[in-house]
Motif scaffolding. Structure first.
Motif, PDB file in Angstrom:
ATOM      1  N   ALA A   1      39.906  58.225 -33.450  1.00 49.20           N
ATOM      2  CA  ALA A   1      39.925  59.624 -33.866  1.00 49.20           C
ATOM      3  C   ALA A   1      39.356  59.778 -35.279  1.00 49.20           C
ATOM      4  O   ALA A   1      39.595  58.938 -36.149  1.00 49.20           O
ATOM      5  N   THR A   2      38.611  60.857 -35.476  1.00 51.77           N
ATOM      6  CA  THR A   2      38.072  61.213 -36.789  1.00 51.77           C
ATOM      7  C   THR A   2      39.143  61.970 -37.570  1.00 51.77           C
ATOM      8  O   THR A   2      39.758  62.899 -37.036  1.00 51.77           O
ATOM      9  N   ALA A   3      39.360  61.591 -38.822  1.00 53.89           N
ATOM     10  CA  ALA A   3      40.331  62.296 -39.671  1.00 53.89           C
ATOM     11  C   ALA A   3      39.740  63.623 -40.135  1.00 53.89           C
ATOM     12  O   ALA A   3      38.622  63.672 -40.641  1.00 53.89           O
ATOM     13  N   VAL A   4      40.490  64.706 -39.927  1.00 56.01           N
ATOM     14  CA  VAL A   4      40.062  66.050 -40.325  1.00 56.01           C
ATOM     15  C   VAL A   4      41.240  66.761 -40.993  1.00 56.01           C
ATOM     16  O   VAL A   4      42.375  66.302 -40.904  1.00 56.01           O
ATOM     17  N   THR A   5      40.958  67.901 -41.644  1.00 56.19           N
ATOM     18  CA  THR A   5      42.000  68.662 -42.335  1.00 56.19           C
ATOM     19  C   THR A   5      42.039  70.083 -41.792  1.00 56.19           C
ATOM     20  O   THR A   5      41.004  70.768 -41.743  1.00 56.19           O
ATOM     21  N   ALA A   6      43.207  70.532 -41.393  1.00 59.94           N
ATOM     22  CA  ALA A   6      43.381  71.892 -40.880  1.00 59.94           C
ATOM     23  C   ALA A   6      42.998  72.915 -41.941  1.00 59.94           C
ATOM     24  O   ALA A   6      43.267  72.717 -43.128  1.00 59.94           O
ATOM     25  N   GLY A   7      42.330  73.992 -41.516  1.00 58.28           N
ATOM     26  CA  GLY A   7      41.930  75.053 -42.429  1.00 58.28           C
ATOM     27  C   GLY A   7      40.722  74.744 -43.276  1.00 58.28           C
ATOM     28  O   GLY A   7      40.291  75.568 -44.084  1.00 58.28           O
ATOM     29  N   ARG A   8      40.139  73.563 -43.101  1.00 59.95           N
ATOM     30  CA  ARG A   8      38.974  73.153 -43.889  1.00 59.95           C
ATOM     31  C   ARG A   8      37.706  73.242 -43.052  1.00 59.95           C
ATOM     32  O   ARG A   8      37.728  73.179 -41.829  1.00 59.95           O
ATOM     33  N   SER A   9      36.585  73.331 -43.756  1.00 58.58           N
ATOM     34  CA  SER A   9      35.278  73.384 -43.113  1.00 58.58           C
ATOM     35  C   SER A   9      34.889  71.991 -42.618  1.00 58.58           C
ATOM     36  O   SER A   9      35.230  70.982 -43.246  1.00 58.58           O
ATOM     37  N   LEU A  10      34.201  71.955 -41.480  1.00 61.68           N
ATOM     38  CA  LEU A  10      33.758  70.690 -40.892  1.00 61.68           C
ATOM     39  C   LEU A  10      32.359  70.878 -40.334  1.00 61.68           C
ATOM     40  O   LEU A  10      32.013  71.959 -39.830  1.00 61.68           O
ATOM     41  N   ASP A  11      31.553  69.837 -40.412  1.00 60.55           N
ATOM     42  CA  ASP A  11      30.193  69.858 -39.873  1.00 60.55           C
ATOM     43  C   ASP A  11      30.237  69.328 -38.450  1.00 60.55           C
ATOM     44  O   ASP A  11      30.753  68.235 -38.202  1.00 60.55           O
ATOM     45  N   PHE A  12      29.701  70.109 -37.512  1.00 64.34           N
ATOM     46  CA  PHE A  12      29.609  69.703 -36.107  1.00 64.34           C
ATOM     47  C   PHE A  12      28.142  69.442 -35.820  1.00 64.34           C
ATOM     48  O   PHE A  12      27.313  70.344 -35.961  1.00 64.34           O
ATOM     49  N   ARG A  13      27.818  68.206 -35.422  1.00 66.43           N
ATOM     50  CA  ARG A  13      26.408  67.839 -35.265  1.00 66.43           C
ATOM     51  C   ARG A  13      26.115  67.334 -33.860  1.00 66.43           C
ATOM     52  O   ARG A  13      26.841  66.503 -33.322  1.00 66.43           O
ATOM     53  N   TRP A  14      25.048  67.866 -33.284  1.00 61.63           N
ATOM     54  CA  TRP A  14      24.536  67.439 -31.984  1.00 61.63           C
ATOM     55  C   TRP A  14      23.237  66.672 -32.173  1.00 61.63           C
ATOM     56  O   TRP A  14      22.410  67.049 -33.006  1.00 61.63           O
ATOM     57  N   LYS A  15      23.043  65.627 -31.391  1.00 61.92           N
ATOM     58  CA  LYS A  15      21.768  64.927 -31.269  1.00 61.92           C
ATOM     59  C   LYS A  15      21.202  65.307 -29.913  1.00 61.92           C
ATOM     60  O   LYS A  15      21.821  65.027 -28.874  1.00 61.92           O
ATOM     61  N   LEU A  16      20.061  65.963 -29.890  1.00 61.09           N
ATOM     62  CA  LEU A  16      19.455  66.421 -28.644  1.00 61.09           C
ATOM     63  C   LEU A  16      18.270  65.526 -28.313  1.00 61.09           C
ATOM     64  O   LEU A  16      17.246  65.560 -29.000  1.00 61.09           O
ATOM     65  N   THR A  17      18.410  64.727 -27.289  1.00 60.78           N
ATOM     66  CA  THR A  17      17.347  63.802 -26.911  1.00 60.78           C
ATOM     67  C   THR A  17      16.253  64.509 -26.117  1.00 60.78           C
ATOM     68  O   THR A  17      15.145  63.997 -26.006  1.00 60.78           O
TER      69      THR A  17
ATOM     70  N   TYR B   1      24.409  65.141 -27.198  1.00 57.16           N
ATOM     71  CA  TYR B   1      25.798  64.754 -27.416  1.00 57.16           C
ATOM     72  C   TYR B   1      26.149  65.009 -28.874  1.00 57.16           C
ATOM     73  O   TYR B   1      25.266  65.118 -29.732  1.00 57.16           O
ATOM     74  N   THR B   2      27.452  65.117 -29.160  1.00 54.93           N
ATOM     75  CA  THR B   2      27.876  65.274 -30.550  1.00 54.93           C
ATOM     76  C   THR B   2      28.143  63.903 -31.165  1.00 54.93           C
ATOM     77  O   THR B   2      28.712  63.029 -30.530  1.00 54.93           O
ATOM     78  N   ASP B   3      27.694  63.755 -32.411  1.00 56.81           N
ATOM     79  CA  ASP B   3      28.005  62.515 -33.126  1.00 56.81           C
ATOM     80  C   ASP B   3      28.822  62.775 -34.387  1.00 56.81           C
ATOM     81  O   ASP B   3      29.191  61.856 -35.091  1.00 56.81           O
ATOM     82  N   SER B   4      29.140  64.058 -34.642  1.00 57.13           N
ATOM     83  CA  SER B   4      30.022  64.401 -35.758  1.00 57.13           C
ATOM     84  C   SER B   4      30.774  65.671 -35.408  1.00 57.13           C
ATOM     85  O   SER B   4      30.152  66.703 -35.216  1.00 57.13           O
ATOM     86  N   PRO B   5      32.118  65.608 -35.276  1.00 62.36           N
ATOM     87  CA  PRO B   5      32.908  64.373 -35.275  1.00 62.36           C
ATOM     88  C   PRO B   5      32.533  63.485 -34.073  1.00 62.36           C
ATOM     89  O   PRO B   5      32.076  63.991 -33.054  1.00 62.36           O
ATOM     90  N   THR B   6      32.724  62.207 -34.215  1.00 57.88           N
ATOM     91  CA  THR B   6      32.270  61.238 -33.224  1.00 57.88           C
ATOM     92  C   THR B   6      32.876  61.525 -31.852  1.00 57.88           C
ATOM     93  O   THR B   6      34.089  61.622 -31.703  1.00 57.88           O
TER      94      THR B   6
ATOM     95  N   CYS C   1      33.624  65.477 -25.856  1.00 57.01           N
ATOM     96  CA  CYS C   1      34.997  65.463 -26.357  1.00 57.01           C
ATOM     97  C   CYS C   1      35.077  64.546 -27.576  1.00 57.01           C
ATOM     98  O   CYS C   1      34.661  63.387 -27.502  1.00 57.01           O
ATOM     99  N   SER C   2      35.637  65.075 -28.643  1.00 58.88           N
ATOM    100  CA  SER C   2      35.840  64.299 -29.876  1.00 58.88           C
ATOM    101  C   SER C   2      37.325  64.281 -30.208  1.00 58.88           C
ATOM    102  O   SER C   2      37.934  65.332 -30.388  1.00 58.88           O
ATOM    103  N   ASP C   3      37.883  63.096 -30.305  1.00 59.30           N
ATOM    104  CA  ASP C   3      39.287  62.957 -30.690  1.00 59.30           C
ATOM    105  C   ASP C   3      39.371  63.035 -32.213  1.00 59.30           C
ATOM    106  O   ASP C   3      38.554  62.437 -32.924  1.00 59.30           O
TER     107      ASP C   3
ATOM    108  N   LEU D   1      42.099  67.220 -29.911  1.00 60.37           N
ATOM    109  CA  LEU D   1      40.785  66.977 -29.319  1.00 60.37           C
ATOM    110  C   LEU D   1      39.927  68.223 -29.488  1.00 60.37           C
ATOM    111  O   LEU D   1      40.409  69.344 -29.305  1.00 60.37           O
ATOM    112  N   ILE D   2      38.673  68.016 -29.859  1.00 61.95           N
ATOM    113  CA  ILE D   2      37.693  69.099 -29.935  1.00 61.95           C
ATOM    114  C   ILE D   2      36.749  68.954 -28.754  1.00 61.95           C
ATOM    115  O   ILE D   2      36.161  67.886 -28.545  1.00 61.95           O
TER     116      ILE D   2
END
Length: 196
Positions: free
Chosen positions: A96-112, A30-35, A191-193, A174-175
């Motif tokens: 919802a996680t606050a993000v900025t359009a046009g900016r870089s973002l870290d997408f993180r998965w936790k794989l159990t 599952y993704t934990d970033s963005p939550t 799904c991350s809001d 939504l991502i």
């Protein structure tokens, strides 16, 4: 004689379980970033989530999105009715996680449980997205804004991808993150809001 029959029945049961368990992916995540919605449920940030609160890693469905995969309105749960609470828009009130359009973002998965991987794909909703309705394909931009190919490799237990969010987005969006498994017909959905 009774002991031999019991041993045979137990052996057949174990063999049957082994046969059935090899049919689906052994990877989970599952993704934990963005939550993601499943993390909000697992942490208790959102209540009345049903079984997903104990199994945030289990949102597994058919791969091939968007041509195949979960039906519209069931995308956030991966088409899995056990986790239908993830598809409930909750009147647009998912945190919802606050993000900025046009900016870089870290997408993180936790794989159990790690699994051979085709790729990770990230989709973003269109400007016309209505967060008070269940997610459909028509709500999403037709192409992922980020695709990370893996070529069948097995990822680490924690996977991070750096990507740039599309410019010009505003408001609540939504991502959708999709982890495509290489050697089964399945994928994992999250799904991350977010709020731009």
């Amino acid at each position: 004689m009774r002991k031999k029959i019991s041993a045979a029945i137990i052996g057949m049961g174990i063999a049957g379980v082994s046969l059935f368990s090899t049919g689906s992916a052994t990877g989970h995540g599952y993704t934990d970033s963005p939550t993601s919605r499943q993390v909000h449920c697992a942490k208790g940030t959102v209540k009345n989530c049903g079984a997903i609160q104990w199994e945030p890693q289990s949102v597994e469905g058919t791969k091939g999105f968007p041509a195949r995969g979960p039906a519209d309105g069931t995308i956030c749960a991966g088409g899995n009715s056990r986790f239908a609470q993830l598809d409930d828009p909750r009147n647009g009130q998912w945190p919802a996680t606050a993000v900025t359009a046009g900016r870089s973002l870290d997408f993180r998965w936790k794989l159990t449980a790690r699994h051979a991987t085709t790729d990770f794909r990230y989709y973003l909703t269109k400007s016309t997205y209505n967060p008070t309705r269940p997610l459909t394909r028509a709500d999403l931009e037709p192409q992922p804004f980020l695709t990370v190919p893996y070529g069948g490799r097995i990822p680490d237990a924690t996977v991070s991808h750096q990507g740039t969010l599309p410019a010009g987005k505003t408001g609540k969006q939504l991502i959708l993150a999709v982890w495509n498994i290489a050697d089964t017909g399945n994928a994992f959905y999250a799904c991350s809001d977010v709020t731009f």
